[in-house]
Design a protein around this motif. Sequence first.
Motif, PDB file in Angstrom:
ATOM      1  N   GLY A 411       0.770  -1.235   0.000  1.00  0.00           N
ATOM      2  CA  GLY A 411       0.000   0.000   0.000  1.00  0.00           C
ATOM      3  C   GLY A 411       0.799   1.283   0.000  1.00  0.00           C
ATOM      4  N   LEU A 412       2.082   1.228  -0.363  1.00  0.00           N
ATOM      5  CA  LEU A 412       2.882   2.453  -0.437  1.00  0.00           C
ATOM      6  C   LEU A 412       2.493   3.249  -1.687  1.00  0.00           C
ATOM      7  CD1 LEU A 412       6.384   1.004   0.526  1.00  0.00           C
ATOM      8  CD2 LEU A 412       4.687   2.051   2.037  1.00  0.00           C
ATOM      9  N   ARG A 413       2.549   4.553  -1.570  1.00  0.00           N
ATOM     10  CA  ARG A 413       2.176   5.418  -2.692  1.00  0.00           C
ATOM     11  C   ARG A 413       3.348   6.322  -3.071  1.00  0.00           C
ATOM     12  NH1 ARG A 413      -2.718   4.533  -5.507  1.00  0.00           N
ATOM     13  NH2 ARG A 413      -4.164   3.537  -4.055  1.00  0.00           N
ATOM     14  N   ARG A 414       3.540   6.469  -4.390  1.00  0.00           N
ATOM     15  CA  ARG A 414       4.548   7.393  -4.899  1.00  0.00           C
ATOM     16  C   ARG A 414       3.877   8.430  -5.781  1.00  0.00           C
ATOM     17  NH1 ARG A 414      10.124   5.016  -7.061  1.00  0.00           N
ATOM     18  NH2 ARG A 414      10.494   7.263  -6.976  1.00  0.00           N
ATOM     19  N   PRO A 420      -0.841   1.586  -5.882  1.00  0.00           N
ATOM     20  CA  PRO A 420       0.067   1.342  -4.753  1.00  0.00           C
ATOM     21  C   PRO A 420       1.198   0.406  -5.138  1.00  0.00           C
ATOM     22  CG  PRO A 420      -1.954   0.082  -4.470  1.00  0.00           C
ATOM     23  CD  PRO A 420      -2.157   0.954  -5.674  1.00  0.00           C
ATOM     24  N   ARG A 422       4.517  -2.184  -3.485  1.00  0.00           N
ATOM     25  CA  ARG A 422       5.007  -2.910  -2.323  1.00  0.00           C
ATOM     26  C   ARG A 422       6.422  -2.446  -2.005  1.00  0.00           C
ATOM     27  NH1 ARG A 422       5.546  -8.397  -4.722  1.00  0.00           N
ATOM     28  NH2 ARG A 422       6.297  -9.012  -2.658  1.00  0.00           N
ATOM     29  N   ASP A 473       1.660  12.744   2.634  1.00  0.00           N
ATOM     30  CA  ASP A 473       2.299  13.350   1.467  1.00  0.00           C
ATOM     31  C   ASP A 473       3.083  14.596   1.877  1.00  0.00           C
ATOM     32  OD1 ASP A 473       3.019  13.558  -1.126  1.00  0.00           O
ATOM     33  OD2 ASP A 473       1.114  14.346  -1.861  1.00  0.00           O
ATOM     34  N   CYS A 483       8.112   7.570  -0.622  1.00  0.00           N
ATOM     35  CA  CYS A 483       6.864   6.811  -0.598  1.00  0.00           C
ATOM     36  C   CYS A 483       6.030   7.251   0.595  1.00  0.00           C
ATOM     37  CB  CYS A 483       7.125   5.314  -0.494  1.00  0.00           C
ATOM     38  SG  CYS A 483       7.839   4.594  -1.973  1.00  0.00           S
ATOM     39  N   ASP A 485       3.356   6.122   3.286  1.00  0.00           N
ATOM     40  CA  ASP A 485       2.842   4.898   3.915  1.00  0.00           C
ATOM     41  C   ASP A 485       1.346   5.064   4.146  1.00  0.00           C
ATOM     42  OD1 ASP A 485       2.715   2.438   5.165  1.00  0.00           O
ATOM     43  OD2 ASP A 485       3.595   3.128   7.055  1.00  0.00           O
ATOM     44  N   ALA A 486       0.594   5.032   3.048  1.00  0.00           N
ATOM     45  CA  ALA A 486      -0.824   5.380   3.085  1.00  0.00           C
ATOM     46  C   ALA A 486      -1.640   4.474   3.996  1.00  0.00           C
ATOM     47  CB  ALA A 486      -1.391   5.345   1.656  1.00  0.00           C
ATOM     48  N   GLU A 487      -1.288   3.206   4.077  1.00  0.00           N
ATOM     49  CA  GLU A 487      -2.051   2.250   4.879  1.00  0.00           C
ATOM     50  C   GLU A 487      -1.392   1.934   6.215  1.00  0.00           C
ATOM     51  OE1 GLU A 487      -2.695  -1.183   2.454  1.00  0.00           O
ATOM     52  OE2 GLU A 487      -3.690  -0.069   0.854  1.00  0.00           O
TER      53      GLU A 487
END
Length: 531
Positions: A411-414, A420, A422, A473, A483, A485-487
């Motif tokens: 669930g990482l976001r860039r 998402p 990993r 963000d 990244c 750590d959205a989750e």
Amino acid sequence: MSDVLVVGAGPVGLTMASELARHGIRCRIVDRMEIPLPYCRAIGVTPRTLEVWDDMGVAREMVDAGLWLEGMRSYIDGHPVGDTAANFDDLPYSELGLPQYETERLLGRHLARFGIAVERGVALSELVQDGTGVAVRLEHADGSTENARFRYVVGCDGAHSAVRHALGIGFPGEAFPMGFMLGDVRIEWDLPRGMALRALRLNEDAAPDMFIAIPLPEAGRYRVSMLAPEPGDDAAGTDHGIQTEAKGPDLAAIAAVAAALLPELPPISDLRWSSYFRISMRLADRYRDGRVFIAGDAAHIHPPTGGQGMNTGIQDAYNLAWKLALVLQRAAPETLLDSYESERRPVGADVVQRTRAASENYGRAKGEKPDRLADTQILVSYRGGDFVTAGEPPLPAHGPAAGDRAPDAAGLRRRGIGFPVRLFDILRGTDHVLLVQLGDAGEATLAELGAFAADLAAAYGTHVRLCAIAPADVAWQPLMPLCVDAEGSFAAAYGPGETAVLVRPDGYVGWRGRSWRDATLGSHLAKIFTA
């Protein structure tokens, strides 16, 4: 003089050659067999090996060719029938069933993408080393001989390793007194797809009578194993492995064992191959002699309980390849190679001890495992080794320590990427990755960290890179992947708050501290890399 000779083209040798190539080192790989053996020896692929294959870029092909192993049905004389389900939902991968000949085919195809082919019908007959290289004599199947010289040699040539014999490395241990029979058959029964079966009759002072069926990817087909009815006679020969000089059991012999142990005999047919098999328990006195290394069955052999053999050997190669590549590229001191034996030999010793104990007590605990992760190899750790480093105290109380496997996080976001990723996607590659989880993500901190990332690139080139992990963000910094750590999965795996983790190319934590400003990080990098 060539860089590396890999002797043996089973799963371990193919992994070794492929990983060297992925790290930028070309090698030669030879095997005395003119064609690969057709037998389905190793089947079970551990979750950790699938993580290795993920990094190598072959996991999808392996999964597509295999079958997920869903659990085990047990018929133990005197006990109710029991089903044990596989439970790996909290890991990136479950346990895969894949015949060894398929593993070798796919690894060979992967190696060919680097422009390297296995040289078959080529056996090592002599080996002499000095301070700068290793001179070998190679015997070709056509009767010709070849003298060649390499900077390093890696013996992945099995239990009867010519490399180990040439080095005079001791291989102490003992053999099981009984022999086994193997076969590839079709069985028609109501066993769920992907479920293995074992039927046991316990004997007070002897090994249990057994019939074990492991599912193969082709529907209805199983690799079956059982005790040989006359141990030491039909199964006479070498002290470990497939007995290729003896004709294997016929279908009637296999069916007779099944009939004696199963409540009802299902139709068993279409025997494709069979063989006798011997088991020994041995551990090499050392894994390295100067410029020569041994890996896999050349270094450790043991009972197949838990499917540890091939998997342990693959991870031997995965551990050694990146270190050997850095040394050959003059990016690391040769002392780094000392960590291969110091890290992997204790793992081999543990596997020999555990599989022996599991085999001697097989079935006596109703098939229950004391720890469901014991055979996944997820728990392997190099803590306390000379080439892993803990930062300055106080250390983070949660998450992996220096020497542990680096867990995945989902669930990482860039920024700019609409899906998402990993953590394993971030780590994939041949370099060390410094993960910095930010506590204070203000502009000053980001600017300082961005400058530090540039300093790392200037000092270590592509061998070390930095990725920042932020809880929300924040402003993007050039030359520094970031990244979100959205989750919260990274914080759950590595602990909340500020922390820094240096992950090695083999997915283990080389250094762990509370801050990337910790001076021990610099001293650790100075130990791993040359100036």
